[in-house]
Motif scaffolding. Structure first.
Motif, PDB file in Angstrom:
ATOM      1  N   THR A 184       0.881  -1.152  -0.001  1.00 38.33           N
ATOM      2  CA  THR A 184       0.028  -0.105  -0.071  1.00 38.33           C
ATOM      3  C   THR A 184       1.056   1.232   0.030  1.00 38.33           C
ATOM      4  N   ARG A 187       2.318   1.888  -3.428  1.00 41.04           N
ATOM      5  CA  ARG A 187       1.435   2.285  -4.360  1.00 41.04           C
ATOM      6  C   ARG A 187       0.885   4.077  -4.028  1.00 41.04           C
ATOM      7  N   ARG A 190       4.024   6.172  -5.437  1.00 43.00           N
ATOM      8  CA  ARG A 190       3.854   6.204  -6.903  1.00 43.00           C
ATOM      9  C   ARG A 190       2.764   6.996  -7.178  1.00 43.00           C
ATOM     10  N   ALA A 215      -4.678   4.937  -3.119  1.00 42.09           N
ATOM     11  CA  ALA A 215      -3.877   3.893  -2.642  1.00 42.09           C
ATOM     12  C   ALA A 215      -4.500   2.942  -1.478  1.00 42.09           C
ATOM     13  N   GLU A 218      -7.699   0.650  -3.105  1.00 39.95           N
ATOM     14  CA  GLU A 218      -7.391  -0.593  -3.868  1.00 39.95           C
ATOM     15  C   GLU A 218      -6.972  -1.809  -2.700  1.00 39.95           C
TER      16      GLU A 218
END
Length: 302
Positions: A184, A187, A190, A215, A218
């Motif tokens: 997590t 992500r 990013r 993030a 998801e």
């Protein structure tokens, strides 16, 4: 009588000794990620002796929560977080630390599920612990499923996206590869475009920052797939979300619950999704249940 519970983790170990109404507890880190199994066991022995120094009489029994995969002969077959343990004769290594005591171990996720079931007074539940990995387990009719003689319930390695990111186990799309704490945070970094800490992520959620929400959402969606699939298989009364990562993020469990509800089938009951009660203590509590031999799912061998 003195009972000792040990929760062995990839980076640290928690110990708790109980004698009547008295209890003592400590937590210590492993020497280093590169330390050998011999070094780790020496550190464990030092901490055990220090904890038990003031305890009257011998330890009656010891329960150990293990994240590693251990075969029926008591040998570690794999443990990605501490690869030097692979091939270790766990039975031979641990019994000399506790001469005269009964020693048993079980998967940390299974024991966490048992402890949460015990705390909730619920005989049928699924538990997902979100931390460095995804642990947890199922309790069916008061017993661990599939059972101590048939391996652990690897909920973190349920595939939720066959084209998803690669997991530590080598496959793609495991829940752990998508929804664990490190996954997590990667992500989130990013999406944010810069290095992101847990504290950054938690604050981002509080501030409703799009990168933080996306993030975490998801991860929660992946966990919801696990919850719904287990619901179809075992029809639990309750689904619990715990672990240090989930506990520290505002609204995490509510997001999993909403995503699970969206995936549920009309006319089919979905187990309520709630936050677990024991936090980071669940595996340790389960280890103590194992030591006491009071749970129907496990016994403590002599």
């Amino acid at each position: 009588m003195t009972y000792l519970g040990i929760d062995i983790g990839g980076t640290k170990v928690a110990l708790r000794a109980e004698n009547g109404t008295r209890s003592q507890e400590t937590v210590f880190p492993w020497p280093s990620p590169e330390s050998t199994a011999h070094d780790d066991l020496a550190a464990l022995a030092t901490q055990v002796h220090a904890l038990l120094a003031g305890t009257p009489g011998p330890v009656t029994s010891v329960g150990i929560a293990m994240p590693a995969t251990v075969d029926g002969a008591g040998r570690v077959t794999t443990w990605p977080n501490r690869p030097s343990w692979t091939g270790l004769d766990l039975r031979g290594a641990l019994h000399p630390l506790f001469p005269g005591s009964e020693v048993a171990w079980a998967d940390d996720g299974d024991l966490a599920a048992l402890a949460e079931a015990d705390a909730a007074g619920c005989r049928n539940l699924v538990y997902l612990g979100v931390g460095t990995g995804i642990g947890g387990g199922m309790v069916v009719d008061g017993r661990p499923c599939p059972g101590p003689d048939r391996g652990s319930c690897e909920v973190g390695h349920m595939i939720v996206d066959s084209t998803g990111p690669r997991c530590d186990c080598g496959r793609r799309g495991c829940a752990q590869a998508i929804a664990s704490g490190p996954a997590t945070l990667r992500r989130a970094a990013r999406l944010r475009g810069t290095t992101t800490t847990f504290a950054d992520l938690a604050q981002g959620l509080r501030d409703d920052e799009p990168w933080a929400v996306a993030a975490v959402q998801e991860s929660c969606a992946a966990l919801a797939v696990v919850v719904v699939n287990l619901n179809e298989l075992t029809h639990p009364s309750l689904a619990l979300i715990g672990g240090g990562f989930a506990d520290g993020l505002p609204g995490f469990t509510d997001r999993v619950a909403a995503a699970a509800t969206a995936l549920s089938r009309p006319g089919h009951r979905l187990a309520p999704v709630r936050a677990a009660a024991l936090g980071g203590l669940s595996s340790l509590r389960g280890a103590l249940l194992l030591a006491r031999g009071t749970h129907s799912g496990y016994g403590v061998p002599g």
